[in-house]
Scaffold this active site. Structure first.
Site, mmCIF file in Angstrom:
data_model
loop_
_atom_site.group_PDB
_atom_site.id
_atom_site.type_symbol
_atom_site.label_atom_id
_atom_site.label_comp_id
_atom_site.label_asym_id
_atom_site.label_seq_id
_atom_site.Cartn_x
_atom_site.Cartn_y
_atom_site.Cartn_z
ATOM 1 N N GLU A 9 0.805 -1.222 0.000
ATOM 2 C CA GLU A 9 0.000 0.000 0.000
ATOM 3 C C GLU A 9 0.840 1.275 0.000
ATOM 4 O OE1 GLU A 9 -0.419 -1.677 4.276
ATOM 5 O OE2 GLU A 9 -0.124 -2.433 2.244
ATOM 6 N N SER A 10 2.112 1.167 0.295
ATOM 7 C CA SER A 10 3.008 2.316 0.205
ATOM 8 C C SER A 10 3.190 2.777 -1.240
ATOM 9 C CB SER A 10 4.376 1.955 0.785
ATOM 10 O OG SER A 10 4.945 0.873 0.066
#
Length: 523
Positions: free
Chosen positions: A329-330
């Site tokens: 998700e980064s």
């Protein structure tokens, strides 16, 4: 005004009382720790700045001890806190539980998109992410302590558009943005080229600038104007007010171990993935192996922290890592995700996208397969990872990921606490079980809503442990597989607070899961 080059102490002096401060970062990555440390030092000496309204998108635990948001663990420094995750902020937990300030939590993707909404003066973020979880105003409205419940503040509203329900997250003005880059030139243009992640530095800076606020950027070094290629500029000088060159111990790519940069994480070199250590043969490996049976070739996947991180290592062991597309998700896609507090980075990434961009794809259903952890699971298929055992860890990107994934697998041991569970001759031997029950009648906090998942009708949900596998059906949590060597009554049903539905064709888990040699999997 032209960009000013100042030190971190001066930057802390520029932050006024009662202002709203946005801080960027992801655990210990892209973290302006020099500035945060000087804010703490100033507060300890002067009791200023005080009563700050602080917002951060991802968890800012730093090294899990003293860095990041841990610097702000002083009564009076914050008057309000909005975040998505606190898993590495032990100094802050007691203040939140003591109601030192109202604390609110939103899904990480919503907060990331919030920066864009603030920058463009939109009224807020409209999304179905968070429906029927603790974020939903019909449940807790994102309030995670009594101070938040008593504050009278609402950070999310339920609305209807075209006869469908949505959550509306209102925007708010920013006074200060604190972000991190790798390099600044002498005019103040910022590059993040040596960072392991590219988050929402631009969006946060644009939000503060368009609100009439100030933008502070900590960097590792300064070069002459013209030395940064224009395509490597993430934040142009026109959005920057102050540049701070961090001290070597308080800046850099990460705060792990000796702090030396890992060139592979930012794409500067490739490492041989077959040289990575294989997973030890234990029950955690069994759990990861079982989840892989739900994978398909070409799947775009996301893996959570903890046990699920082993899925990528296992795919590498089995020679399947190139058969899928992994993501974090980064914004990092491809490669092998880094473990532990290095979560967010990856060895040999194929692309490093901006965090708000990857969440656009997630929220639209782009994830084919997700594997995440679970602290509590209940009879309705709800999962809690955000508030348990006296701690508020928060959801991070969990809500975005689990709501958007086509197939979601929740991985974890069947019980919690110290145990002695062995694999002997292809069978499970539970010598001593964990003392804490994880399968509850009702979870303490709803981070994944089984009801919402069933309502959508398009998602497959599995709950995978070392001794039993469940799926979500119209009957709620349904047992579909049991491990060889495990007894249905004494090892499974008696260790749950409720009796699940049991599939009429209850199966034994695949024998290959319980032997040390490679499984020879094909997707």
């Amino acid at each position: 005004m032209s960009v000013q080059f100042i030190d971190a102490k001066r930057a802390a002096e520029l932050i006024e009382d009662h202002t709203t401060v946005a801080i960027d970062g992801f655990i210990g990555f892209c973290l302006a720790d020099d500035i945060l440390g000087e804010i703490e030092e100033r507060f300890k000496k002067e009791q200023h700045p005080r009563d700050l309204s602080v917002v951060n998108v991802a968890g800012l635990g730093g090294d899990g001890q003293h860095r990041g948001i841990n610097h702000f663990a002083h009564k009076g420094l914050m008057r309000r806190f909005l975040c998505s995750n606190l898993s590495l902020a032990p100094k802050l937990y007691p203040l939140i539980m003591e109601n030192a300030f109202p604390t609110f939590m939103m899904p990480q993707g919503v907060l990331s998109h919030m920066m864009r909404a603030i920058a463009s003066h939109k009224p807020g973020v409209i999304s179905q992410v968070g429906m029927k979880t603790f974020v939903d105003p019909r449940i807790d409205g994102g309030r995670v302590n009594d101070a938040a419940k008593e504050s009278g503040e609402n950070v999310v509203e339920l609305i209807q558009l075209r006869n469908k329900e949505y959550l509306f997250y209102p925007t708010f003005p920013l006074d200060v943005a604190i972000i991190k880059g790798s390099i600044a030139d002498t005019k103040g243009n910022i590059s993040v080229e040596k960072e392991a992640l590219h988050l929402e530095q631009f969006e946060m800076a644009a939000a503060a600038r368009n609100c009439g606020g100030i933008v502070m950027v900590q960097v590792d070094k300064v070069v002459e104007h013209g030395e940064i290629h224009p395509q490597m500029v993430t934040v142009p000088a026109t959005l920057v007010d102050y540049v701070i060159v961090g001290k070597p111990e308080n800046t850099g790519q990460h705060f792990i171990g000796d702090g030396k940069p890992i060139p592979s994480w930012c794409g500067d070199e490739k490492v041989q993935l077959d040289h990575l250590e294989p997973l030890p043969f234990d029950i955690h490996k069994v759990i990861c192996r079982r989840s892989i049976l739900e994978l398909r070739q070409g799947d775009f996947i996301n893996l959570g922290i903890g046990i699920p991180m082993g899925v990528s290592e296992l795919l590498n062991e089995e020679g399947l890592i190139e058969k899928i597309s992994s993501s974090i998700e980064s914004g990092v896609t491809g490669g092998v995700p880094a473990p532990g507090i290095a979560t967010g980075a990856a060895y040999n990434p194929q692309a490093i996208l901006k965090q708000p961009d990857i969440f656009d794809f997630y929220d639209g259903g782009g994830i084919d397969f997700a594997a995440l952890g679970a602290a509590e699971i209940d009879m309705h298929g709800n999962v809690n990872v955000s508030k348990f055992a006296g701690k508020v860890t928060g959801p991070g990107g969990f809500i975005n990921i689990t709501q958007g994934a086509k197939t979601v697998c929740f991985l974890g041991t069947f019980t919690a606490g110290k145990s002695d569970i062995r694999i002997e001759n292809g069978r499970l031997n539970i010598v001593k079980d964990g003392p804490y029950i994880k399968f509850k009648k009702d979870v303490e906090h709803i981070t994944f809503s089984g009801h919402y998942s069933r309502e959508k009708g398009t998602q497959k949900a599995f709950y995978i442990t070392e001794r039993a596998v469940f799926t979500l059906t119209e009957d709620g949590l349904t047992l579909i597989e049991i491990a060889p060597g495990a007894d249905l009554e004494t090892d499974v049903l008696e260790k749950m607070e409720f009796r699940p539905a049991i599939a009429p064709d209850l199966k034994t888990m695949d024998d290959k899961l319980f032997h040390p040699q490679l499984m020879g999997l094909e997707l």
